[in-house]
Scaffold this motif. Structure first.
Motif, mmCIF file in Angstrom:
data_model
loop_
_atom_site.group_PDB
_atom_site.id
_atom_site.type_symbol
_atom_site.label_atom_id
_atom_site.label_comp_id
_atom_site.label_asym_id
_atom_site.label_seq_id
_atom_site.Cartn_x
_atom_site.Cartn_y
_atom_site.Cartn_z
ATOM 1 N N LEU A 97 5.946 14.116 -10.563
ATOM 2 C CA LEU A 97 6.575 14.230 -11.880
ATOM 3 C C LEU A 97 5.719 15.082 -12.825
ATOM 4 O O LEU A 97 6.240 15.918 -13.591
ATOM 5 N N GLN A 98 4.394 14.850 -12.742
ATOM 6 C CA GLN A 98 3.509 15.661 -13.581
ATOM 7 C C GLN A 98 3.561 17.132 -13.187
ATOM 8 O O GLN A 98 3.603 18.039 -14.037
ATOM 9 N N GLU A 99 3.617 17.361 -11.842
ATOM 10 C CA GLU A 99 3.699 18.736 -11.360
ATOM 11 C C GLU A 99 5.023 19.389 -11.749
ATOM 12 O O GLU A 99 5.085 20.595 -12.068
ATOM 13 N N ILE A 100 6.100 18.610 -11.740
ATOM 14 C CA ILE A 100 7.402 19.152 -12.173
ATOM 15 C C ILE A 100 7.341 19.563 -13.641
ATOM 16 O O ILE A 100 7.854 20.624 -14.028
ATOM 17 N N SER A 101 6.703 18.673 -14.412
ATOM 18 C CA SER A 101 6.573 19.017 -15.830
ATOM 19 C C SER A 101 5.747 20.296 -16.007
ATOM 20 O O SER A 101 6.121 21.197 -16.785
ATOM 21 N N LYS A 133 10.664 14.600 -5.413
ATOM 22 C CA LYS A 133 10.811 13.497 -6.346
ATOM 23 C C LYS A 133 11.951 12.576 -5.911
ATOM 24 O O LYS A 133 11.812 11.343 -5.878
ATOM 25 N N THR A 134 13.070 13.185 -5.540
ATOM 26 C CA THR A 134 14.213 12.377 -5.075
ATOM 27 C C THR A 134 13.853 11.611 -3.799
ATOM 28 O O THR A 134 14.170 10.421 -3.648
ATOM 29 N N SER A 135 13.164 12.310 -2.878
ATOM 30 C CA SER A 135 12.775 11.655 -1.622
ATOM 31 C C SER A 135 11.797 10.521 -1.874
ATOM 32 O O SER A 135 11.927 9.434 -1.285
ATOM 33 N N LEU A 136 10.851 10.755 -2.755
ATOM 34 C CA LEU A 136 9.882 9.697 -3.053
ATOM 35 C C LEU A 136 10.554 8.519 -3.743
ATOM 36 O O LEU A 136 10.245 7.363 -3.435
ATOM 37 N N GLU A 137 11.451 8.833 -4.662
ATOM 38 C CA GLU A 137 12.161 7.746 -5.327
ATOM 39 C C GLU A 137 13.024 6.950 -4.343
ATOM 40 O O GLU A 137 13.078 5.717 -4.395
ATOM 41 N N LEU A 140 4.588 9.969 -6.604
ATOM 42 C CA LEU A 140 5.715 10.257 -7.489
ATOM 43 C C LEU A 140 5.234 10.629 -8.882
ATOM 44 O O LEU A 140 5.767 11.561 -9.512
ATOM 45 N N SER A 141 4.218 9.907 -9.354
ATOM 46 C CA SER A 141 3.665 10.251 -10.679
ATOM 47 C C SER A 141 3.074 11.661 -10.662
ATOM 48 O O SER A 141 3.285 12.461 -11.606
ATOM 49 N N GLN A 142 2.381 11.984 -9.577
ATOM 50 C CA GLN A 142 1.807 13.328 -9.476
ATOM 51 C C GLN A 142 2.896 14.382 -9.373
ATOM 52 O O GLN A 142 2.799 15.466 -9.970
ATOM 53 N N ASP A 200 0.829 -1.206 0.000
ATOM 54 C CA ASP A 200 0.000 0.000 0.000
ATOM 55 C C ASP A 200 0.863 1.255 0.000
ATOM 56 O O ASP A 200 0.592 2.212 -0.773
ATOM 57 N N ALA A 201 1.880 1.261 0.834
ATOM 58 C CA ALA A 201 2.760 2.439 0.884
ATOM 59 C C ALA A 201 3.489 2.629 -0.435
ATOM 60 O O ALA A 201 3.651 3.771 -0.911
ATOM 61 N N LYS A 202 3.924 1.512 -1.017
ATOM 62 C CA LYS A 202 4.633 1.621 -2.297
ATOM 63 C C LYS A 202 3.704 2.141 -3.394
ATOM 64 O O LYS A 202 4.109 2.999 -4.204
ATOM 65 N N ASN A 203 2.478 1.636 -3.409
ATOM 66 C CA ASN A 203 1.534 2.120 -4.416
ATOM 67 C C ASN A 203 1.249 3.606 -4.225
ATOM 68 O O ASN A 203 1.185 4.386 -5.207
ATOM 69 N N LYS A 204 1.059 4.027 -2.997
ATOM 70 C CA LYS A 204 0.821 5.443 -2.730
ATOM 71 C C LYS A 204 2.024 6.291 -3.108
ATOM 72 O O LYS A 204 1.880 7.403 -3.655
ATOM 73 N N LEU A 205 3.216 5.768 -2.809
ATOM 74 C CA LEU A 205 4.420 6.499 -3.191
ATOM 75 C C LEU A 205 4.530 6.623 -4.704
ATOM 76 O O LEU A 205 4.907 7.692 -5.231
#
Length: 470
Positions: A350-354, A433-437, A346-348, A337-342
């Motif tokens: 990355l989208q926000e960074i873009s 992003k780095t922290s999430l990764e 992370l996808s969000q 669950d934590a990995k899926n949320k992460l």
């Protein structure tokens, strides 16, 4: 067995009357007239009438002894008849006494023979009873020996099962310790004292406690086996002694007066006070049997303890094993669950960074686009500063141009501030992003440890302690 060939001494005692001489012959006359001295050369007649007295006027002159003996006889006819009667009466009396002695001797011999036969019969009966008693106690001892041997074998089998189970407990202990070692390789914030680690530590403690109880019970079983062997040794020794006694008493019971090998054994009838009596003899065997029964009861109790301990340890370890497995399953679910949320975050991010990068590009383009209007306004103002004299008045156009330049500078400042804010936001997004990764990598590592290593080790219980029928 050598037999005594020496002639047995006769039990009869010889008397003087059985000698080949008769020492009483000489004294036969003395019994009739004991007052007559044997040393007198001129015996006087026994009757007083035939003796010479002081009234005789004529004294016989001394002559030869033969003349005197012829003139005066030793005995009278009455003396001869009295002597004969005395001899007859003495003969009758002696013969009567002899007959009484013979009759008494014959009667005594019959009585002694009857008594001896009765005694031998009673001894034979008592020997038979004794043989029965020995056979009874020997049978009881042999039965108890068989029972204690069977109990010792059952306890040995139970101890073997316990020792095998003790050796098998190393498998779940090794699994639990390996899981703890594996989970030490977790990283970052995942290196937490969670429920799985608590259950694993508790499992190690439970297995070690069970091992300690098993080792103690194995030692107690060894001690009990030693006591069983000691009781068995006493029973076997007692049975061996009774076997020898049974053979000897059976041999004695079969002896008869005509048996070979009979001999005198002087002093053998004397009582030895150090020997046992029937009460102490029976008590000795009874004590051995009671000791064996007590040890058998203790051995049975040890087997029951082994069975209970195996069942308890199996139940406790299985339950704890399942608890660890459930805790691992729950923890893996939390990791997933934590990995899926992460991953979603992370996808969000990355989208926000873009989007933020696009926004920054837009702000830069907007700031760059404000250069031309600013240059236009400032050029206009600069051009109007060249108006001559009074024409250089501060008319509405001049005011508006000044306002326009101020508005453009303010807009550029606002855009630059927003650009800096966007760039700061972009940096935060990049750090996030780095922290999430990194956190995602940690979660993936923890998930791999718990699911691929720990849970795979806990998929099946590595031992199956079954309590066999002892």
């Amino acid at each position: 067995m050598p037999y005594d060939t020496y002639p047995a001494p006769t039990p009869l005692v010889r008397s003087l009357t059985t000698l080949p001489w008769n020492p009483s012959t000489y004294w036969g006359t003395g019994r009739i007239a004991p007052t007559i001295p044997n040393s007198r050369s001129m015996p006087e007649p026994k009757a007083m009438a035939n003796r010479l007295t002081q009234l005789d006027s004529v004294k016989v002159p001394p002559t030869f002894a033969s003349a005197r003996n012829a003139r005066y006889t030793r005995y009278t006819p009455d003396d001869w008849r009295a002597s004969n009667m005395s001899n007859y009466m003495a003969s009758d009396r002696v013969r009567g006494g002899s007959e009484r002695v013979r009759y008494d001797a014959a009667r005594l011999c019959r009585e002694i023979d009857d008594k001896t036969n009765r005694t031998q019969t009673d001894v034979g009966k008592k020997l038979g009873d004794r043989i029965g008693d020995i056979q009874f106690w020997k049978t009881e001892i042999n039965n108890e020996t068989d029972r204690v041997i069977s109990e010792s074998e059952a306890l040995s089998r139970a101890k073997g099962v316990l020792e095998k189970t003790l050796a098998e407990t190393e498998n779940p202990l090794h699994v639990a310790q390996e899981c703890l070692y594996f989970r030490e390789k977790r990283q970052g914030v995942d290196l937490v004292h969670d429920e799985v680690e608590k259950k694993l530590i508790e499992e190690v403690d439970i297995i070690k406690r069970c091992q300690e109880e098993m080792r103690r019970l194995v030692q107690d079983s060894n001690n009990q086996l030693s006591l069983n062997r000691a009781a068995q040794h006493e029973l076997e020794k007692d049975s061996s002694d009774k076997f020898s006694a049974l053979n000897l008493d059976s041999q004695c019971h079969g002896m008869r007066n005509t048996s070979r090998g009979l001999a005198y054994h002087d002093g053998v009838e004397r009582v030895d006070n150090s020997t046992s009596v029937p009460e102490t003899w029976a008590k000795f065997s009874n004590n051995n049997i009671q000791r064996s029964q007590s040890e058998r009861a203790a051995s049975t109790d040890k087997r029951n303890q082994i069975e209970q301990l195996l069942n308890k340890c199996h139940t406790v370890m299985i339950n704890q094993w399942n608890n660890v497995k459930n805790a691992l399953t729950d923890r893996i679910r939390e990791y997933v669950d934590a990995k899926n949320k992460l991953q979603t975050n992370l996808s969000q991010v990355l989208q926000e960074i873009s989007d933020m990068e696009k926004n920054i590009e837009m702000l830069k383009m907007t700031i760059q686009a404000k250069e031309a209007p600013l240059q236009l306004s400032q050029t206009r103002l600069n051009t109007r500063t060249r108006r001559p004299n009074v024409e250089g008045c501060r008319d509405p156009v001049q005011h508006r141009l000044v306002e326009e330049v101020g508005e453009i500078f303010e807009s550029i400042d606002n855009l630059k501030a927003k650009l800096r804010e966007s760039e700061n936001g972009l940096q935060q997004l990049l750090r996030m992003k780095t922290s999430l990764e990194q956190d995602l990598s940690i979660k993936s590592n923890s998930l791999h440890i718990d699911r691929e290593k720990c849970l795979s080790l806990h998929s099946q219980f590595p031992m199956s302690p079954r309590v066999s029928s002892f």
